[in-house]
Design an enzyme around this catalytic site. Structure first.
Site, PDB file in Angstrom:
ATOM      1  N   LYS A 105      16.275  13.255   3.370  1.00  0.00           N
ATOM      2  CA  LYS A 105      16.557  13.891   4.665  1.00  0.00           C
ATOM      3  C   LYS A 105      15.850  15.249   4.755  1.00  0.00           C
ATOM      4  CE  LYS A 105      21.011  15.421   5.447  1.00  0.00           C
ATOM      5  NZ  LYS A 105      21.071  16.782   5.975  1.00  0.00           N
ATOM      6  N   SER A 106      15.948  16.044   3.702  1.00  0.00           N
ATOM      7  CA  SER A 106      15.333  17.385   3.737  1.00  0.00           C
ATOM      8  C   SER A 106      13.822  17.294   3.919  1.00  0.00           C
ATOM      9  CB  SER A 106      15.618  18.134   2.425  1.00  0.00           C
ATOM     10  OG  SER A 106      16.961  18.504   2.371  1.00  0.00           O
ATOM     11  N   ARG A 138      11.350  18.326   7.269  1.00  0.00           N
ATOM     12  CA  ARG A 138      10.200  19.225   7.094  1.00  0.00           C
ATOM     13  C   ARG A 138       8.906  18.550   7.524  1.00  0.00           C
ATOM     14  NH1 ARG A 138      14.295  20.770   4.066  1.00  0.00           N
ATOM     15  NH2 ARG A 138      14.452  22.880   3.221  1.00  0.00           N
ATOM     16  N   GLY A 148      22.486  20.978  10.579  1.00  0.00           N
ATOM     17  CA  GLY A 148      22.234  22.405  10.326  1.00  0.00           C
ATOM     18  C   GLY A 148      20.761  22.659  10.068  1.00  0.00           C
ATOM     19  N   ARG A 203      29.430  26.520  12.543  1.00  0.00           N
ATOM     20  CA  ARG A 203      28.756  26.939  11.298  1.00  0.00           C
ATOM     21  C   ARG A 203      27.990  28.243  11.502  1.00  0.00           C
ATOM     22  NH1 ARG A 203      25.856  21.774   8.801  1.00  0.00           N
ATOM     23  NH2 ARG A 203      25.499  23.274   7.135  1.00  0.00           N
ATOM     24  N   SER A 230      19.995  30.131   0.599  1.00  0.00           N
ATOM     25  CA  SER A 230      19.973  28.984   1.512  1.00  0.00           C
ATOM     26  C   SER A 230      18.537  28.594   1.839  1.00  0.00           C
ATOM     27  CB  SER A 230      20.722  29.355   2.802  1.00  0.00           C
ATOM     28  OG  SER A 230      20.260  28.571   3.880  1.00  0.00           O
ATOM     29  N   ASP A 281      24.904  19.938  -2.380  1.00  0.00           N
ATOM     30  CA  ASP A 281      25.355  18.793  -1.598  1.00  0.00           C
ATOM     31  C   ASP A 281      26.031  17.744  -2.489  1.00  0.00           C
ATOM     32  OD1 ASP A 281      24.421  19.986   0.664  1.00  0.00           O
ATOM     33  OD2 ASP A 281      22.563  18.838   0.763  1.00  0.00           O
ATOM     34  N   LYS A 289      29.692  23.999   5.339  1.00  0.00           N
ATOM     35  CA  LYS A 289      28.871  22.789   5.542  1.00  0.00           C
ATOM     36  C   LYS A 289      29.433  21.953   6.703  1.00  0.00           C
ATOM     37  CE  LYS A 289      26.080  23.770   2.186  1.00  0.00           C
ATOM     38  NZ  LYS A 289      24.672  24.068   2.437  1.00  0.00           N
ATOM     39  N   ARG A 308      28.940  13.318   3.579  1.00  0.00           N
ATOM     40  CA  ARG A 308      29.024  13.332   2.109  1.00  0.00           C
ATOM     41  C   ARG A 308      30.460  13.084   1.631  1.00  0.00           C
ATOM     42  NH1 ARG A 308      23.824  13.799   1.230  1.00  0.00           N
ATOM     43  NH2 ARG A 308      22.689  15.428   2.335  1.00  0.00           N
TER      44      ARG A 308
END
Ligand code: S3P
Length: 436
Positions: free
Chosen positions: A21-22, A26, A101, A129, A174, A322, A349, A395
């Site tokens: 996902k990250s 990107r 997020g 958040r 972060s 995570d 989160k 999660r």
């Protein structure tokens, strides 16, 4: 949706976890900075990455799926065509990041460099958040930002412009904050120097460097020099270690298990779950290590293990955060005590993950105590069944699904559909690996 999971007699098989996902976020967002076309292989099918594409489309980026011909072994690809950041359109509607997020924070960084007004929002969870951490440095760079709760919560309105580089110490380790500021800094006047309190995932730095950006790292100091011509980059996205972690814990904690996870991203700034599970006594082999698209990738073999409690704290937290809920589940099946500290960020989160993990695992009979910044888990070696809830947190839902495989009786998870955020096929894969 309610999902019922029965205790597994065994866990066996080979599985390719879903696209990271990250890295998918990107690949789409960073490529949209450059003018031209890029092809992204194995782009995440999760709802969070769909939110990113929706926001980018409103800014004038086109993203279309290339579906492989029937019978072909090819994975679906995404073709992204961008006019380049300087030619983005003023969005005709609110940019809605929904539950993501990463989408909201990255998009804010990118919007810092546009001259028009945009409004970003998200679902109820994302609107609660913390966004002040992004707003403050963007303002120091010269962007105008307004939002709820003294400009710290979405919806946020932003008018970017001619930003200037800053020297800034990040208040938290972060990767989302770091990346948002890198995006803003790339088009600012003068260099930006970011001081990080600890290492966090570095996918942004790797991908942008491959696109031609000038980023230099010296320990925890990151220097961004604007002015480089960014080139579109074709990206092949590997499997998500945060998704693989569920099966790693399932296999390590189950007495009759052998599971192989293929094509998993093992970037050291992200993969500390492997070290922690090994330190707990996990029988884990990292095989066939290779580089793919600038990221380390490997296959991971996990077998039934005798687990022991450990302490998880300090600089480890940002590089496995995570995975804390599922590691807390592993700790229930470990001998002795596991202490998790310095993890207060988990309260910000998709849910308050410390509270949600402690409450739901306790409901299943675990001995878990909540600390202001962590959890203390006394391993009992077993969990009973019961009904628990996901808190709308993907999660949490998946951690409880794995708890169902390991417990003595049926576990029912309400709000189970939320796995769609990062792992749409989670429940199907659970069935594939399980013998009941
Ligand atoms: C992410 C960074 C982490 C992580 C999130 C994805 C990213 O958040 O929890 O799931 O892709 O950069 P923070 O940057 O808030 O720590």
């Amino acid at each position: 949706m309610k999902m019922s999971v029965l205790p597994a007699r065994g866990l066996a098989g080979t599985l390719a976890p879903p696209a990271d996902k990250s890295v998918s976020h990107r690949a789409a967002i960073l490529n949209s900075l450059a003018s031209g076309e890029a092809v992204i292989d194995n782009f995440s099918e999760g709802a969070d990455c769909r939110s990113t594409l929706r926001c980018l489309r409103l800014l004038g980026v086109s993203a279309e799926k290339i579906t492989p011909e029937e019978g072909s072994s090819e994975t679906p690809k995404l073709r992204l065509a961008s006019p380049g950041l300087e030619n983005f359109h003023e969005p005709v509607d609110i940019l809605n990041a929904e539950n993501s997020g990463t989408t909201m924070r990255f998009i804010m960084g990118l919007l810092g460099n546009t001259h028009f007004v945009s409004v970003v929002t998200g679902d109820r969870s994302l609107r609660s958040r913390p966004m002040g951490r992004i707003v403050q440095p963007l303002r120091l760079m010269g962007a105008q930002v307004m939002g709820r709760s003294s400009d710290s919560l979405a919806p946020l309105a932003i008018r970017g412009g001619d930003l200037k580089g800053i020297e800034y110490t990040l208040p938290v380790a972060s990767a989302q904050l770091k990346s948002a500021l890198v995006l803003a800094a790339l088009f600012a006047r003068g260099e930006t120097v970011l001081h990080q309190p600890a290492l966090s995932r570095d996918h942004t730095e790797r991908m942008l460097s491959a696109m031609g950006a000038s980023l230099t790292e010296d320990g925890l100091v990151l220097v961004i020099k604007p002015g480089s011509q960014l080139k579109p980059l074709d990206v092949t996205v590997s499997g998500d270690i945060s998704s693989a972690a569920f099966w790693m814990v399932a296999a390590a904690a189950h007495p009759n298990a052998k599971v192989k996870l293929t094509n998993v991203g093992v970037n050291p700034s992200r993969a500390a779950v492997l070290d922690v599970l090994k330190a707990m006594g996990g029988r884990i082999k990292v095989e066939n290590p290779r580089m793919e698209g600038g990221e380390p990738v490997a296959d991971i073999l996990v077998e039934s293990s005798e687990l022991t409690g450990v302490e998880i704290a300090g600089d480890l937290i940002p590089i496995l955060q995570d995975e804390v809920p599922v590691l807390a589940l592993a700790a229930c099946f470990a001998k002795g005590t596991t202490v998790i500290r310095d993890a207060q960020e988990l309260r910000t989160k998709e849910s308050d993950r410390l509270q949600a993990t402690a409450t739901e695992l306790s409901r299943l009979g675990a001995n878990v105590r909540e600390l202001p910044d962590g959890l203390v888990i006394e391993g009992t070696g077993s969990l009973k069944g019961g009904t628990c809830k996901s808190y709308g947190d993907h999660r949490l839902a998946m951690t409880l699904g794995i708890a169902g495989l390991l417990a003595e009786e049926e576990v029912v998870i309400t709000g189970a559909e939320v796995v769609d955020i990062s792992y749409p096929n989670f429940w199907e894969d659970l069935v594939t690996l399980t013998s009941t």
